[in-house]
Design a protein around this motif. Sequence first.
Motif, PDB file in Angstrom:
ATOM      1  N   THR A 182      -8.947  -3.740 -13.267  1.00 25.17           N
ATOM      2  CA  THR A 182      -9.410  -4.075 -14.623  1.00 25.17           C
ATOM      3  C   THR A 182      -9.375  -2.885 -15.571  1.00 25.17           C
ATOM      4  O   THR A 182      -9.758  -3.014 -16.743  1.00 25.17           O
ATOM      5  CB  THR A 182     -10.848  -4.630 -14.571  1.00 25.17           C
ATOM      6  OG1 THR A 182     -11.716  -3.648 -13.973  1.00 25.17           O
ATOM      7  CG2 THR A 182     -10.889  -5.916 -13.759  1.00 25.17           C
ATOM      8  N   ASN A 183      -8.940  -1.728 -15.056  1.00 25.04           N
ATOM      9  CA  ASN A 183      -8.868  -0.517 -15.870  1.00 25.04           C
ATOM     10  C   ASN A 183     -10.222  -0.186 -16.509  1.00 25.04           C
ATOM     11  O   ASN A 183     -10.317   0.113 -17.705  1.00 25.04           O
ATOM     12  CB  ASN A 183      -7.797  -0.668 -16.957  1.00 25.04           C
ATOM     13  CG  ASN A 183      -7.434   0.667 -17.603  1.00 25.04           C
ATOM     14  OD1 ASN A 183      -7.545   1.723 -16.975  1.00 25.04           O
ATOM     15  ND2 ASN A 183      -7.003   0.621 -18.856  1.00 25.04           N
ATOM     16  N   THR A 184     -11.249  -0.261 -15.679  1.00 22.22           N
ATOM     17  CA  THR A 184     -12.613   0.005 -16.158  1.00 22.22           C
ATOM     18  C   THR A 184     -13.248   1.130 -15.341  1.00 22.22           C
ATOM     19  O   THR A 184     -14.341   0.969 -14.783  1.00 22.22           O
ATOM     20  CB  THR A 184     -13.482  -1.263 -16.063  1.00 22.22           C
ATOM     21  OG1 THR A 184     -13.408  -1.800 -14.720  1.00 22.22           O
ATOM     22  CG2 THR A 184     -13.028  -2.307 -17.060  1.00 22.22           C
ATOM     23  N   LEU A 185     -12.548   2.266 -15.285  1.00 25.59           N
ATOM     24  CA  LEU A 185     -13.065   3.414 -14.545  1.00 25.59           C
ATOM     25  C   LEU A 185     -14.425   3.868 -15.082  1.00 25.59           C
ATOM     26  O   LEU A 185     -15.232   4.432 -14.351  1.00 25.59           O
ATOM     27  CB  LEU A 185     -12.076   4.578 -14.622  1.00 25.59           C
ATOM     28  CG  LEU A 185     -12.445   5.853 -13.846  1.00 25.59           C
ATOM     29  CD1 LEU A 185     -12.566   5.569 -12.357  1.00 25.59           C
ATOM     30  CD2 LEU A 185     -11.417   6.951 -14.105  1.00 25.59           C
ATOM     31  N   ILE A 186     -14.681   3.567 -16.337  1.00 29.56           N
ATOM     32  CA  ILE A 186     -15.954   3.965 -16.932  1.00 29.56           C
ATOM     33  C   ILE A 186     -17.137   3.363 -16.182  1.00 29.56           C
ATOM     34  O   ILE A 186     -18.245   3.920 -16.177  1.00 29.56           O
ATOM     35  CB  ILE A 186     -16.006   3.572 -18.424  1.00 29.56           C
ATOM     36  CG1 ILE A 186     -17.216   4.232 -19.098  1.00 29.56           C
ATOM     37  CG2 ILE A 186     -16.031   2.055 -18.591  1.00 29.56           C
ATOM     38  CD1 ILE A 186     -17.250   4.041 -20.603  1.00 29.56           C
ATOM     39  N   LEU A 187     -16.919   2.219 -15.521  1.00 30.67           N
ATOM     40  CA  LEU A 187     -17.990   1.609 -14.739  1.00 30.67           C
ATOM     41  C   LEU A 187     -18.426   2.518 -13.595  1.00 30.67           C
ATOM     42  O   LEU A 187     -19.606   2.540 -13.215  1.00 30.67           O
ATOM     43  CB  LEU A 187     -17.542   0.246 -14.190  1.00 30.67           C
ATOM     44  CG  LEU A 187     -17.303  -0.853 -15.226  1.00 30.67           C
ATOM     45  CD1 LEU A 187     -16.845  -2.138 -14.538  1.00 30.67           C
ATOM     46  CD2 LEU A 187     -18.573  -1.112 -16.030  1.00 30.67           C
ATOM     47  N   TRP A 188     -17.463   3.263 -13.036  1.00 30.84           N
ATOM     48  CA  TRP A 188     -17.785   4.243 -11.995  1.00 30.84           C
ATOM     49  C   TRP A 188     -18.773   5.260 -12.536  1.00 30.84           C
ATOM     50  O   TRP A 188     -19.795   5.558 -11.926  1.00 30.84           O
ATOM     51  CB  TRP A 188     -16.504   4.955 -11.537  1.00 30.84           C
ATOM     52  CG  TRP A 188     -15.932   4.461 -10.253  1.00 30.84           C
ATOM     53  CD1 TRP A 188     -14.889   3.596 -10.101  1.00 30.84           C
ATOM     54  CD2 TRP A 188     -16.358   4.798  -8.928  1.00 30.84           C
ATOM     55  NE1 TRP A 188     -14.633   3.384  -8.770  1.00 30.84           N
ATOM     56  CE2 TRP A 188     -15.520   4.108  -8.032  1.00 30.84           C
ATOM     57  CE3 TRP A 188     -17.359   5.622  -8.421  1.00 30.84           C
ATOM     58  CZ2 TRP A 188     -15.659   4.212  -6.650  1.00 30.84           C
ATOM     59  CZ3 TRP A 188     -17.499   5.730  -7.042  1.00 30.84           C
ATOM     60  CH2 TRP A 188     -16.661   5.025  -6.174  1.00 30.84           C
ATOM     61  N   PHE A 189     -18.440   5.804 -13.697  1.00 28.38           N
ATOM     62  CA  PHE A 189     -19.276   6.852 -14.274  1.00 28.38           C
ATOM     63  C   PHE A 189     -20.656   6.331 -14.660  1.00 28.38           C
ATOM     64  O   PHE A 189     -21.671   7.010 -14.453  1.00 28.38           O
ATOM     65  CB  PHE A 189     -18.580   7.449 -15.499  1.00 28.38           C
ATOM     66  CG  PHE A 189     -17.256   8.063 -15.185  1.00 28.38           C
ATOM     67  CD1 PHE A 189     -17.104   8.947 -14.120  1.00 28.38           C
ATOM     68  CD2 PHE A 189     -16.130   7.755 -15.936  1.00 28.38           C
ATOM     69  CE1 PHE A 189     -15.876   9.522 -13.823  1.00 28.38           C
ATOM     70  CE2 PHE A 189     -14.897   8.323 -15.643  1.00 28.38           C
ATOM     71  CZ  PHE A 189     -14.773   9.203 -14.581  1.00 28.38           C
ATOM     72  N   VAL A 229      -9.172   7.282  -3.260  1.00 29.75           N
ATOM     73  CA  VAL A 229      -7.727   7.108  -3.093  1.00 29.75           C
ATOM     74  C   VAL A 229      -7.260   5.835  -3.801  1.00 29.75           C
ATOM     75  O   VAL A 229      -6.218   5.830  -4.474  1.00 29.75           O
ATOM     76  CB  VAL A 229      -7.363   7.047  -1.592  1.00 29.75           C
ATOM     77  CG1 VAL A 229      -5.927   6.537  -1.408  1.00 29.75           C
ATOM     78  CG2 VAL A 229      -7.510   8.422  -0.952  1.00 29.75           C
ATOM     79  N   LEU A 230      -8.026   4.765  -3.681  1.00 27.25           N
ATOM     80  CA  LEU A 230      -7.628   3.484  -4.273  1.00 27.25           C
ATOM     81  C   LEU A 230      -7.556   3.536  -5.792  1.00 27.25           C
ATOM     82  O   LEU A 230      -6.837   2.737  -6.408  1.00 27.25           O
ATOM     83  CB  LEU A 230      -8.605   2.382  -3.834  1.00 27.25           C
ATOM     84  CG  LEU A 230      -8.512   1.983  -2.353  1.00 27.25           C
ATOM     85  CD1 LEU A 230      -9.676   1.100  -1.963  1.00 27.25           C
ATOM     86  CD2 LEU A 230      -7.185   1.291  -2.064  1.00 27.25           C
ATOM     87  N   LEU A 231      -8.268   4.459  -6.402  1.00 30.46           N
ATOM     88  CA  LEU A 231      -8.228   4.592  -7.861  1.00 30.46           C
ATOM     89  C   LEU A 231      -6.870   5.070  -8.365  1.00 30.46           C
ATOM     90  O   LEU A 231      -6.588   4.982  -9.559  1.00 30.46           O
ATOM     91  CB  LEU A 231      -9.317   5.569  -8.337  1.00 30.46           C
ATOM     92  CG  LEU A 231     -10.766   5.095  -8.187  1.00 30.46           C
ATOM     93  CD1 LEU A 231     -11.725   6.197  -8.585  1.00 30.46           C
ATOM     94  CD2 LEU A 231     -11.010   3.840  -9.022  1.00 30.46           C
ATOM     95  N   HIS A 232      -6.037   5.580  -7.456  1.00 24.21           N
ATOM     96  CA  HIS A 232      -4.721   6.079  -7.842  1.00 24.21           C
ATOM     97  C   HIS A 232      -3.672   4.968  -7.916  1.00 24.21           C
ATOM     98  O   HIS A 232      -2.521   5.232  -8.271  1.00 24.21           O
ATOM     99  CB  HIS A 232      -4.233   7.139  -6.839  1.00 24.21           C
ATOM    100  CG  HIS A 232      -5.040   8.414  -6.876  1.00 24.21           C
ATOM    101  ND1 HIS A 232      -6.278   8.518  -6.297  1.00 24.21           N
ATOM    102  CD2 HIS A 232      -4.778   9.618  -7.426  1.00 24.21           C
ATOM    103  CE1 HIS A 232      -6.744   9.749  -6.485  1.00 24.21           C
ATOM    104  NE2 HIS A 232      -5.853  10.427  -7.167  1.00 24.21           N
ATOM    105  N   PHE A 233      -4.050   3.727  -7.580  1.00 23.35           N
ATOM    106  CA  PHE A 233      -3.065   2.646  -7.512  1.00 23.35           C
ATOM    107  C   PHE A 233      -3.483   1.512  -8.451  1.00 23.35           C
ATOM    108  O   PHE A 233      -4.193   0.594  -8.060  1.00 23.35           O
ATOM    109  CB  PHE A 233      -2.943   2.131  -6.074  1.00 23.35           C
ATOM    110  CG  PHE A 233      -2.480   3.187  -5.105  1.00 23.35           C
ATOM    111  CD1 PHE A 233      -1.140   3.393  -4.869  1.00 23.35           C
ATOM    112  CD2 PHE A 233      -3.402   4.001  -4.454  1.00 23.35           C
ATOM    113  CE1 PHE A 233      -0.705   4.383  -3.996  1.00 23.35           C
ATOM    114  CE2 PHE A 233      -2.989   4.994  -3.574  1.00 23.35           C
ATOM    115  CZ  PHE A 233      -1.636   5.179  -3.354  1.00 23.35           C
TER     116      PHE A 233
END
Length: 246
Positions: A28-35, A193-197
């Motif tokens: 979903t291209n929502t890396l901000i949720l991680w932060f 690692v999965l964040l790279h794909f």
Amino acid sequence: MINSKKITKRLSLLTICFIIFSIFTTITNTLILWFLLVFTLSIIFINKHKNNLDKKDILIGFILSLIVMISNAFIGIIVCPTYLAAVSILKGNNKEIAFYNHSRKKELFWTFICIFICGSFLACLNLALSLGSYQLDLSFQPMFIFHALRAGIFEEIIFRMFLFALCIEITGNLPYNKSQEMLCYLLMILPHVLLHFSNTIDIVSIIILAIFFGLPFCLMQRKINLLSAIGAHSMVDFIRFIMLGI
């Protein structure tokens, strides 16, 4: 007291949840949720374990945050509370990850080996794997140093040290058997690692990244210190920036 089966169940559930969460934020291209998740949990844990922190911990967290902010202000703000939360959980634990332990023999020697020898080797391996997709583009910019440090600091703290601290938080200061240790390593490796794909799940590439990059950085944190993992990780990215420009 938590028995061994409950420890395994808790670690398994934690690992599965973060793997799913990582896949979801990638798709979903929502890396901000991680932060946002890490920042929220960090504030909770700091408040819960604040008595475990001292001025040295706060100073280190503040300095790491400032270094990252030179490259990315938003990520830099998150680094300090995440580091302090992880330290507050791990402080005094028999599986504690030290930033740098002055009292251990050969600490400087092994830290140097990890950063410059292992880091350089992994950097060369990374280049060899990347040359099929990218061409050499030799260049140098002063900001390369801070971009590399940003990656080394925030990725090693947020995606490894903090997640390992979560393992301790949900299981307590109890000994782990081999399968439980493996679950901890999986948690410290696979979600990152999965964040790279973002487009497709490439099993071979996931295995390569996990074994040749994720695992070494985890071992440096667990067996040597956090500084060694940050330094080696930064070395890999710094050489990539110089050689490939990306």
